[in-house]
Design a protein around this motif. Structure first.
Motif, short mmCIF file in Angstrom:
data_model
loop_
_atom_site.label_atom_id
_atom_site.label_comp_id
_atom_site.label_asym_id
_atom_site.label_seq_id
_atom_site.Cartn_x
_atom_site.Cartn_y
_atom_site.Cartn_z
N ARG A 10 0.83 -1.20 0.00
CA ARG A 10 0.00 0.00 0.00
C ARG A 10 0.87 1.26 0.00
NH1 ARG A 10 -5.20 1.18 -1.14
NH2 ARG A 10 -5.85 -0.75 -0.13
N GLN A 11 1.95 1.26 0.77
CA GLN A 11 2.84 2.41 0.83
C GLN A 11 3.51 2.66 -0.51
OE1 GLN A 11 2.81 4.45 3.17
NE2 GLN A 11 4.61 5.73 2.93
N SER A 12 3.88 1.62 -1.22
CA SER A 12 4.52 1.80 -2.52
C SER A 12 3.57 2.45 -3.51
CB SER A 12 5.01 0.45 -3.07
OG SER A 12 3.92 -0.38 -3.45
N VAL A 13 2.29 2.15 -3.40
CA VAL A 13 1.30 2.77 -4.27
C VAL A 13 1.14 4.24 -3.92
CG1 VAL A 13 -1.14 2.79 -4.90
CG2 VAL A 13 0.06 0.62 -4.71
N ARG A 14 1.15 4.54 -2.64
CA ARG A 14 0.89 5.91 -2.19
C ARG A 14 2.07 6.84 -2.42
NH1 ARG A 14 -2.30 4.71 3.54
NH2 ARG A 14 -4.35 4.32 2.60
N THR A 15 3.29 6.31 -2.44
CA THR A 15 4.46 7.19 -2.55
C THR A 15 5.18 7.11 -3.88
OG1 THR A 15 5.93 5.50 -1.58
CG2 THR A 15 4.86 7.03 -0.06
N GLY A 16 4.77 6.20 -4.76
CA GLY A 16 5.50 6.00 -6.01
C GLY A 16 5.61 7.25 -6.86
N VAL A 17 4.50 7.97 -7.01
CA VAL A 17 4.51 9.18 -7.85
C VAL A 17 5.39 10.26 -7.22
CG1 VAL A 17 3.07 11.10 -8.62
CG2 VAL A 17 2.29 8.75 -8.96
N VAL A 18 5.33 10.39 -5.90
CA VAL A 18 6.15 11.40 -5.21
C VAL A 18 7.64 11.08 -5.39
CG1 VAL A 18 6.64 12.52 -3.01
CG2 VAL A 18 4.31 11.77 -3.54
N TRP A 19 7.99 9.81 -5.24
CA TRP A 19 9.37 9.41 -5.44
C TRP A 19 9.83 9.71 -6.86
CZ3 TRP A 19 13.49 8.89 -2.89
CH2 TRP A 19 13.48 8.41 -1.58
N ASP A 20 8.97 9.46 -7.83
CA ASP A 20 9.32 9.76 -9.22
C ASP A 20 9.69 11.23 -9.38
OD1 ASP A 20 8.84 7.14 -9.90
OD2 ASP A 20 6.88 7.53 -10.82
N GLY A 21 8.88 12.11 -8.79
CA GLY A 21 9.13 13.54 -8.92
C GLY A 21 10.42 13.97 -8.25
N VAL A 22 10.66 13.47 -7.04
CA VAL A 22 11.88 13.84 -6.31
C VAL A 22 13.11 13.31 -7.03
CG1 VAL A 22 13.15 13.52 -4.15
CG2 VAL A 22 10.69 14.02 -4.10
N ALA A 130 19.72 30.38 -2.94
CA ALA A 130 19.17 30.96 -4.16
C ALA A 130 19.02 29.87 -5.22
CB ALA A 130 20.07 32.08 -4.66
N GLY A 131 17.86 29.73 -5.80
CA GLY A 131 17.62 28.69 -6.78
C GLY A 131 17.31 27.34 -6.18
N GLY A 132 17.12 27.28 -4.84
CA GLY A 132 16.82 26.02 -4.18
C GLY A 132 15.42 25.52 -4.51
N HIS A 133 15.17 24.26 -4.19
CA HIS A 133 13.93 23.61 -4.60
C HIS A 133 13.11 23.16 -3.39
CE1 HIS A 133 15.19 23.19 -8.88
NE2 HIS A 133 16.40 23.17 -8.34
N LEU A 134 11.80 23.05 -3.61
CA LEU A 134 10.86 22.56 -2.61
C LEU A 134 10.03 21.44 -3.20
CD1 LEU A 134 9.15 22.73 0.03
CD2 LEU A 134 7.82 24.54 -1.10
N SER A 135 9.93 20.34 -2.46
CA SER A 135 9.00 19.26 -2.78
C SER A 135 7.89 19.34 -1.75
CB SER A 135 9.71 17.90 -2.70
OG SER A 135 8.78 16.84 -2.82
N LEU A 136 6.71 19.74 -2.20
CA LEU A 136 5.58 20.00 -1.30
C LEU A 136 4.46 19.02 -1.59
CD1 LEU A 136 4.28 21.96 0.82
CD2 LEU A 136 3.39 23.24 -1.14
N LEU A 137 4.02 18.30 -0.57
CA LEU A 137 2.92 17.35 -0.70
C LEU A 137 1.82 17.79 0.25
CD1 LEU A 137 2.06 14.60 -2.02
CD2 LEU A 137 2.93 13.50 0.06
N VAL A 138 0.64 18.08 -0.32
CA VAL A 138 -0.48 18.57 0.50
C VAL A 138 -1.75 17.79 0.20
CG1 VAL A 138 0.46 20.91 0.66
CG2 VAL A 138 -1.11 20.35 -1.20
N ALA A 139 -2.65 17.79 1.15
CA ALA A 139 -3.96 17.17 0.96
C ALA A 139 -4.81 18.06 0.06
CB ALA A 139 -4.65 16.97 2.31
N GLN A 140 -5.58 17.42 -0.82
CA GLN A 140 -6.35 18.15 -1.83
C GLN A 140 -7.83 18.16 -1.45
OE1 GLN A 140 -8.73 18.84 -5.04
NE2 GLN A 140 -8.20 16.67 -4.99
#
Length: 244
Positions: A10-22, A130-140
Protein backbone atom coordinates in the motif's frame (compact mmCIF):
# COMPACT_ATOMS: atom_id res chain seq x y z
CA UNK A 1 13.47 -13.29 -0.27
CA UNK A 2 10.59 -12.19 1.97
CA UNK A 3 7.52 -10.93 0.20
CA UNK A 4 6.53 -7.30 0.91
CA UNK A 5 3.81 -6.94 3.52
CA UNK A 6 0.36 -5.55 2.76
CA UNK A 7 1.33 -2.24 4.37
CA UNK A 8 4.50 -2.09 2.26
CA UNK A 9 2.49 -2.70 -0.89
CA UNK A 10 0.00 0.00 0.00
CA UNK A 11 2.84 2.41 0.83
CA UNK A 12 4.52 1.80 -2.52
CA UNK A 13 1.30 2.77 -4.27
CA UNK A 14 0.89 5.91 -2.19
CA UNK A 15 4.46 7.19 -2.55
CA UNK A 16 5.50 6.00 -6.01
CA UNK A 17 4.51 9.18 -7.85
CA UNK A 18 6.15 11.40 -5.21
CA UNK A 19 9.37 9.41 -5.44
CA UNK A 20 9.32 9.76 -9.22
CA UNK A 21 9.13 13.54 -8.92
CA UNK A 22 11.88 13.84 -6.31
CA UNK A 23 14.21 11.49 -8.20
CA UNK A 24 13.65 13.36 -11.46
CA UNK A 25 14.59 16.60 -9.73
CA UNK A 26 17.77 15.13 -8.25
CA UNK A 27 18.83 13.24 -11.36
CA UNK A 28 17.89 15.58 -14.17
CA UNK A 29 17.95 19.13 -12.82
CA UNK A 30 20.64 21.45 -11.53
CA UNK A 31 21.11 19.15 -8.52
CA UNK A 32 22.15 16.17 -10.64
CA UNK A 33 25.89 16.78 -10.49
CA UNK A 34 26.18 17.47 -6.78
CA UNK A 35 25.65 15.99 -3.36
CA UNK A 36 22.49 17.83 -2.38
CA UNK A 37 21.87 19.22 1.08
CA UNK A 38 18.32 18.08 1.79
CA UNK A 39 16.03 19.01 4.66
CA UNK A 40 13.04 16.77 5.36
CA UNK A 41 10.48 18.57 7.53
CA UNK A 42 8.36 16.11 9.46
CA UNK A 43 10.44 13.32 7.97
CA UNK A 44 9.70 11.04 10.89
CA UNK A 45 11.35 7.63 10.74
CA UNK A 46 13.20 8.31 7.49
CA UNK A 47 11.00 6.85 4.77
CA UNK A 48 12.43 9.40 2.35
CA UNK A 49 15.56 10.51 4.20
CA UNK A 50 17.33 7.15 4.35
CA UNK A 51 16.87 6.22 0.66
CA UNK A 52 17.99 9.73 -0.32
CA UNK A 53 21.11 9.31 1.82
CA UNK A 54 21.72 5.98 0.08
CA UNK A 55 21.83 7.96 -3.18
CA UNK A 56 24.72 9.98 -1.74
CA UNK A 57 22.92 13.07 -0.46
CA UNK A 58 23.08 14.52 3.05
CA UNK A 59 19.72 14.72 4.77
CA UNK A 60 18.65 16.65 7.85
CA UNK A 61 15.34 15.47 9.30
CA UNK A 62 13.38 17.88 11.48
CA UNK A 63 10.53 16.28 13.38
CA UNK A 64 8.75 17.04 16.67
CA UNK A 65 8.65 13.39 17.78
CA UNK A 66 11.67 12.04 19.70
CA UNK A 67 10.40 8.49 19.13
CA UNK A 68 10.35 9.02 15.37
CA UNK A 69 13.85 10.47 15.45
CA UNK A 70 15.10 7.48 17.44
CA UNK A 71 13.61 5.15 14.81
CA UNK A 72 15.25 7.28 12.10
CA UNK A 73 18.64 6.84 13.77
CA UNK A 74 18.19 3.07 13.97
CA UNK A 75 17.14 2.83 10.33
CA UNK A 76 20.05 4.98 9.16
CA UNK A 77 22.53 2.83 11.10
CA UNK A 78 21.03 -0.40 9.80
CA UNK A 79 21.34 0.86 6.23
CA UNK A 80 24.87 2.21 6.70
CA UNK A 81 24.11 5.90 6.10
CA UNK A 82 24.22 7.28 9.63
CA UNK A 83 27.03 9.62 8.57
CA UNK A 84 24.72 11.29 6.02
CA UNK A 85 21.50 11.50 8.05
CA UNK A 86 20.92 13.71 11.07
CA UNK A 87 17.75 14.20 13.09
CA UNK A 88 16.75 17.25 15.09
CA UNK A 89 13.65 17.83 17.16
CA UNK A 90 11.58 20.74 15.93
CA UNK A 91 8.96 21.87 13.47
CA UNK A 92 8.41 24.49 10.78
CA UNK A 93 8.56 27.35 13.26
CA UNK A 94 12.07 26.27 14.29
CA UNK A 95 13.53 26.25 10.77
CA UNK A 96 15.42 29.57 10.89
CA UNK A 97 17.49 28.37 13.85
CA UNK A 98 18.17 24.88 12.48
CA UNK A 99 18.78 25.20 8.74
CA UNK A 100 20.69 27.41 6.34
CA UNK A 101 21.28 27.22 2.58
CA UNK A 102 19.49 23.96 1.81
CA UNK A 103 19.41 22.77 -1.79
CA UNK A 104 16.11 20.93 -1.41
CA UNK A 105 13.40 20.97 1.25
CA UNK A 106 10.84 18.19 1.53
CA UNK A 107 7.59 19.25 3.18
CA UNK A 108 5.30 16.25 2.85
CA UNK A 109 2.00 16.18 4.72
CA UNK A 110 3.01 18.99 7.07
CA UNK A 111 1.50 22.20 5.65
CA UNK A 112 -1.97 20.91 6.43
CA UNK A 113 -1.29 20.96 10.16
CA UNK A 114 0.09 24.49 10.63
CA UNK A 115 -1.98 27.49 11.63
CA UNK A 116 -0.51 29.77 8.97
CA UNK A 117 0.55 28.00 5.74
CA UNK A 118 1.70 31.27 4.20
CA UNK A 119 4.12 32.02 7.05
CA UNK A 120 5.39 28.43 6.92
CA UNK A 121 6.22 28.71 3.22
CA UNK A 122 7.99 31.99 3.93
CA UNK A 123 10.08 30.17 6.55
CA UNK A 124 10.99 27.45 4.06
CA UNK A 125 11.95 30.05 1.46
CA UNK A 126 14.21 31.68 4.03
CA UNK A 127 16.37 28.57 4.53
CA UNK A 128 16.78 27.64 0.85
CA UNK A 129 19.79 28.78 -1.12
CA UNK A 130 19.17 30.96 -4.16
CA UNK A 131 17.62 28.69 -6.78
CA UNK A 132 16.82 26.02 -4.18
CA UNK A 133 13.93 23.61 -4.60
CA UNK A 134 10.86 22.56 -2.61
CA UNK A 135 9.00 19.26 -2.78
CA UNK A 136 5.58 20.00 -1.30
CA UNK A 137 2.92 17.35 -0.70
CA UNK A 138 -0.48 18.57 0.50
CA UNK A 139 -3.96 17.17 0.96
CA UNK A 140 -6.35 18.15 -1.83
CA UNK A 141 -9.77 19.54 -1.00
CA UNK A 142 -12.01 18.15 -3.76
CA UNK A 143 -11.11 14.55 -2.99
CA UNK A 144 -11.68 15.21 0.72
CA UNK A 145 -15.21 16.42 -0.03
CA UNK A 146 -15.96 13.20 -1.93
CA UNK A 147 -14.42 11.05 0.81
CA UNK A 148 -16.54 12.68 3.51
CA UNK A 149 -19.71 12.28 1.47
CA UNK A 150 -18.94 8.60 0.76
CA UNK A 151 -18.48 8.05 4.49
CA UNK A 152 -21.91 9.57 5.18
CA UNK A 153 -20.56 12.81 6.65
CA UNK A 154 -22.67 15.02 4.42
CA UNK A 155 -22.61 18.17 6.53
CA UNK A 156 -18.83 17.99 6.82
CA UNK A 157 -18.59 17.53 3.06
CA UNK A 158 -20.85 20.56 2.50
CA UNK A 159 -18.77 22.73 4.81
CA UNK A 160 -15.52 21.72 3.15
CA UNK A 161 -17.01 22.29 -0.29
CA UNK A 162 -17.31 26.04 0.24
CA UNK A 163 -14.07 26.60 2.09
CA UNK A 164 -11.51 25.13 4.44
CA UNK A 165 -12.67 25.13 8.06
CA UNK A 166 -9.38 23.42 9.04
CA UNK A 167 -11.01 21.91 12.08
CA UNK A 168 -9.94 18.84 14.01
CA UNK A 169 -6.96 16.64 13.27
CA UNK A 170 -7.55 16.67 9.51
CA UNK A 171 -6.22 20.21 9.17
CA UNK A 172 -6.20 22.24 5.98
CA UNK A 173 -7.20 20.95 2.55
CA UNK A 174 -5.98 22.82 -0.55
CA UNK A 175 -7.09 23.20 -4.13
CA UNK A 176 -4.55 23.36 -6.94
CA UNK A 177 -5.00 27.11 -7.38
CA UNK A 178 -4.75 27.81 -3.66
CA UNK A 179 -1.47 25.99 -3.18
CA UNK A 180 0.07 27.55 -6.30
CA UNK A 181 -1.01 31.03 -5.15
CA UNK A 182 0.55 30.41 -1.72
CA UNK A 183 3.80 29.35 -3.35
CA UNK A 184 3.91 32.37 -5.65
CA UNK A 185 3.29 34.70 -2.69
CA UNK A 186 6.30 33.14 -0.93
CA UNK A 187 8.53 33.68 -3.96
CA UNK A 188 8.33 30.19 -5.47
CA UNK A 189 7.69 29.15 -9.03
CA UNK A 190 5.87 25.83 -9.41
CA UNK A 191 7.60 23.72 -12.05
CA UNK A 192 5.41 20.62 -11.81
CA UNK A 193 2.17 19.55 -10.13
CA UNK A 194 1.33 15.85 -9.82
CA UNK A 195 -1.85 14.08 -8.82
CA UNK A 196 -1.10 11.60 -6.02
CA UNK A 197 -3.35 8.75 -4.85
CA UNK A 198 -6.05 9.17 -7.48
CA UNK A 199 -7.06 5.51 -7.19
CA UNK A 200 -4.97 4.15 -4.31
CA UNK A 201 -7.45 5.02 -1.56
CA UNK A 202 -10.38 3.59 -3.51
CA UNK A 203 -8.91 0.16 -4.18
CA UNK A 204 -9.61 -2.47 -1.48
CA UNK A 205 -6.46 -3.63 0.27
CA UNK A 206 -7.59 -7.22 -0.15
CA UNK A 207 -7.25 -6.87 -3.91
CA UNK A 208 -3.56 -6.00 -3.59
CA UNK A 209 -3.11 -8.99 -1.31
CA UNK A 210 -4.90 -11.55 -3.46
CA UNK A 211 -4.39 -10.47 -7.06
CA UNK A 212 -0.89 -11.22 -8.45
CA UNK A 213 0.69 -8.15 -10.00
CA UNK A 214 -2.07 -5.84 -8.76
CA UNK A 215 0.26 -3.54 -6.81
CA UNK A 216 2.62 -2.98 -9.74
CA UNK A 217 -0.30 -2.39 -12.10
CA UNK A 218 -1.86 0.14 -9.71
CA UNK A 219 1.45 1.98 -9.34
CA UNK A 220 1.70 2.24 -13.14
CA UNK A 221 -1.87 3.50 -13.35
CA UNK A 222 -1.13 6.18 -10.75
CA UNK A 223 1.94 7.21 -12.74
CA UNK A 224 -0.08 7.35 -15.96
CA UNK A 225 -2.56 9.88 -14.57
CA UNK A 226 -0.19 11.86 -12.31
CA UNK A 227 0.49 14.61 -14.84
CA UNK A 228 -2.94 14.74 -16.47
CA UNK A 229 -4.67 17.95 -15.29
CA UNK A 230 -8.15 16.45 -15.46
CA UNK A 231 -7.23 14.02 -12.66
CA UNK A 232 -5.93 16.65 -10.23
CA UNK A 233 -9.38 17.22 -8.62
CA UNK A 234 -9.67 13.47 -7.95
CA UNK A 235 -6.31 13.14 -6.19
CA UNK A 236 -6.11 12.71 -2.43
CA UNK A 237 -2.88 14.70 -2.49
CA UNK A 238 -1.09 17.17 -4.75
CA UNK A 239 2.68 16.99 -5.16
CA UNK A 240 4.24 20.28 -6.22
CA UNK A 241 7.86 20.80 -7.19
CA UNK A 242 8.83 24.45 -6.93
CA UNK A 243 11.94 26.58 -7.22
CA UNK A 244 12.76 29.64 -5.17
Amino acid sequence: MAQPSASDRRQSVRTGVVWDGVRALLEGGDLAAEQARIVDIGGGTGGFAVPLAELGHTVQVIDPSPDALAALDRRARERGVADRVTGQQGDLSDLPGLVADADLVLCHGVLEMVDDPSASLDAIAGVLRAGGHLSLLVAQRHAAVVARAMAGHFQAARELLDGDPATGRAGHRFTHDEVVDLLVAAGFEASAVQAVRVFADLVPGSLLDLEPGATAALVELERAVATRPEYLPLATQLHVLARH
